[in-house]
Structure formats: C-alpha cells, structure tokens
Design a protein around this motif. Sequence first.
Motif, PDB file in Angstrom:
ATOM      1  N   SER A   1       0.824  -1.203   0.000  1.00 27.53           N
ATOM      2  CA  SER A   1       0.000   0.000   0.000  1.00 27.53           C
ATOM      3  C   SER A   1       0.864   1.261   0.000  1.00 27.53           C
ATOM      4  CB  SER A   1      -0.921  -0.002   1.220  1.00 27.53           C
ATOM      5  OG  SER A   1      -1.663   1.199   1.301  1.00 27.53           O
ATOM      6  N   ILE A   2       1.876   1.290   0.876  1.00 26.14           N
ATOM      7  CA  ILE A   2       2.755   2.458   0.953  1.00 26.14           C
ATOM      8  C   ILE A   2       3.544   2.613  -0.340  1.00 26.14           C
ATOM      9  CG2 ILE A   2       4.747   3.464   2.124  1.00 26.14           C
ATOM     10  CD1 ILE A   2       2.095   3.631   3.670  1.00 26.14           C
ATOM     11  N   TYR A   3       3.990   1.500  -0.900  1.00 25.67           N
ATOM     12  CA  TYR A   3       4.723   1.586  -2.169  1.00 25.67           C
ATOM     13  C   TYR A   3       3.832   2.185  -3.252  1.00 25.67           C
ATOM     14  CZ  TYR A   3       6.985   0.516  -6.533  1.00 25.67           C
ATOM     15  OH  TYR A   3       7.536   0.644  -7.779  1.00 25.67           O
ATOM     16  N   ASN A   4       2.606   1.691  -3.386  1.00 26.54           N
ATOM     17  CA  ASN A   4       1.706   2.159  -4.443  1.00 26.54           C
ATOM     18  C   ASN A   4       1.344   3.636  -4.263  1.00 26.54           C
ATOM     19  OD1 ASN A   4       1.633  -0.336  -5.750  1.00 26.54           O
ATOM     20  ND2 ASN A   4      -0.107  -1.056  -4.539  1.00 26.54           N
ATOM     21  N   LEU A   5       1.108   4.044  -3.022  1.00 26.18           N
ATOM     22  CA  LEU A   5       0.779   5.444  -2.759  1.00 26.18           C
ATOM     23  C   LEU A   5       1.963   6.361  -3.066  1.00 26.18           C
ATOM     24  CD1 LEU A   5      -1.214   5.035   0.578  1.00 26.18           C
ATOM     25  CD2 LEU A   5      -2.145   5.808  -1.619  1.00 26.18           C
ATOM     26  N   THR A   6       3.156   5.928  -2.681  1.00 22.49           N
ATOM     27  CA  THR A   6       4.352   6.727  -2.958  1.00 22.49           C
ATOM     28  C   THR A   6       4.636   6.780  -4.457  1.00 22.49           C
ATOM     29  OG1 THR A   6       5.264   6.012  -0.821  1.00 22.49           O
ATOM     30  CG2 THR A   6       6.791   7.021  -2.389  1.00 22.49           C
TER      31      THR A   6
END
Length: 283
Positions: free
Chosen positions: A265-270
């Motif tokens: 999730s954090i990877y995709n948002l970043t």
Amino acid sequence: MTVRACILPVRVTLAEHWFFVMSAIPPATEQQQPTEASRLTNDQVEGATGMSGGTEENGSLVEINTQDLNFDLQMVLDGFTQCKRDDGQLYMDGYLRAYSEVNKFLKILGMVFNFVSHDIQKKVTTLQCYRKGGAGDYYYSIQSMIEYERENNLLTSSDQQSGSRTLLRLHRGLEFITGFFSEIHKATDETGLGTISSELYGRTLSKHHNWVLAKTVSTVLLMMPTKQTIIERVVLGSKPITGGNSAIRAHNEALMPKVIDVMNSIYNLTQKLYEDYGLLDLP
C-alpha cells in the motif's frame, strides 16, 4: 531556509554501497553491452556481493552479530501503518522507523545482503537529519518534503542532497523488498530462493540499472539460500518473546501477510505521488 547543515558527507564505493547500485543508477535509455572498460573486475564483484560475510568499514571486514539486532516485525507493521493516515499524507517518521527495522532484517540475511544495509542506513540517517534539522517542519510528510524542495529549487540542487531523491531510492528498493517478503512467505522451508530472488529483481529494480549492473546483481542473488536457512537466521536475530524460537517463527508468520499488505500500500501510494509530481526519474 535550507537544510544544508544536515548533509552528511558520502563517499560512494561499490563495495560499501551496493544499495546505490540496486536503486540509484538512473535508467539506461537502451540496453548497453559491456565493454572491456566497463566490466567489473573479480575483486569488485566480490566486494559488491559481500562474499566475505561482513561489511567493509575503512577497508577492514566487520562481522555483524545478528543476535544483537533484535529485529521486530511488529515495528515494521506499525511504522508503515502509521505512515498512512486519513488525511492522505504519507508521514516521514513512520516510514523511516519501518525502513530502519527492515534494514535489520537485511543485515540478518548475512552474505547476500550485508552490503545493502550500509547504504540504506545512510539514506535513512540523511532523511532523519532533515526531519530534525532547521527545516524539519517541512519534512513531516513525503508530500510536504517534495513541495518544500520544489519551491526552493532543491530537487536537483548540486549544493545538497535532495531528500526527495534520497527517498525515491528507498522507494525503489521497497518494491523489491516487499516482493522478497512475499516470496519468503509463500515458499516451503526447502525452497531455494536464489532463482526466485533473481527473477524478482528482474521484474523490479533491474529496470533502473544498465546491462552490466543488472547482470551482476542478478547473478549475486542466485546465492540466496533456502527459506529454512533464512528463517533460522531471522529467528536468531529477532527480539526474544515468550515461547522461544518456535513462538518467534509463529509470530512472524502470522504478521507477514499484514506487513506485505501495508508495504504494498505504501509503495503504491508513494509511486502515485512521485508520478503525479513527475519525479519518478529524478536524477
């Protein structure tokens, strides 16, 4: 106000900063074939692969005692969870706490990843320095950092290391690390992770590397041991809990799906954030 005071001098060498090789080389415009001048020597490859089992510090090898690391997978989960909040901001403190704990995991893996951890720590320390420095209020989130550095012409400044660029390199590495966690979780104890890791690299970080480096890294990753060996090292280097080694393994196995989900999730948002700002190829 700038954050020049926070800059830590960095002397990049292949042996010490393999993560720079893994994540900071700008994409090649075309696949380049190696020449005699560009081929790595055997000594360089040994240094880059960490074949000695330790990291290099001032030219001498330093053994890492995994029992002193106290890796805690819960801290990875908590850090990345706290990074993402309802206001849409991606908060820097949680991100860096989680990544610091992930770095302990990489140290535990020993020979194949010890050389990665040194550069990760430098990047995390640089961002922590910015967060605590005179301009720290502008570095509370990834969005605020990008806005501040863009407005002050710091994104590509030659006078200081851009925080946005530094985090982009960690971000690229996170895609590979998340995939590696997922592959470990799915594998049986007897599964050798060499080919799996090499192929994962080919789908992720290799797209940021030229042909020579991509070939070298792909070959290095073939040395990855079985899941059983990795689990034994992780248990040895993990924070002790009631119930001993079997309880540590069960605890980590239960947490891993949640950790993988939040890291994805954090990877995709970043990724989306850097894409929206047009910074995915920030040199």
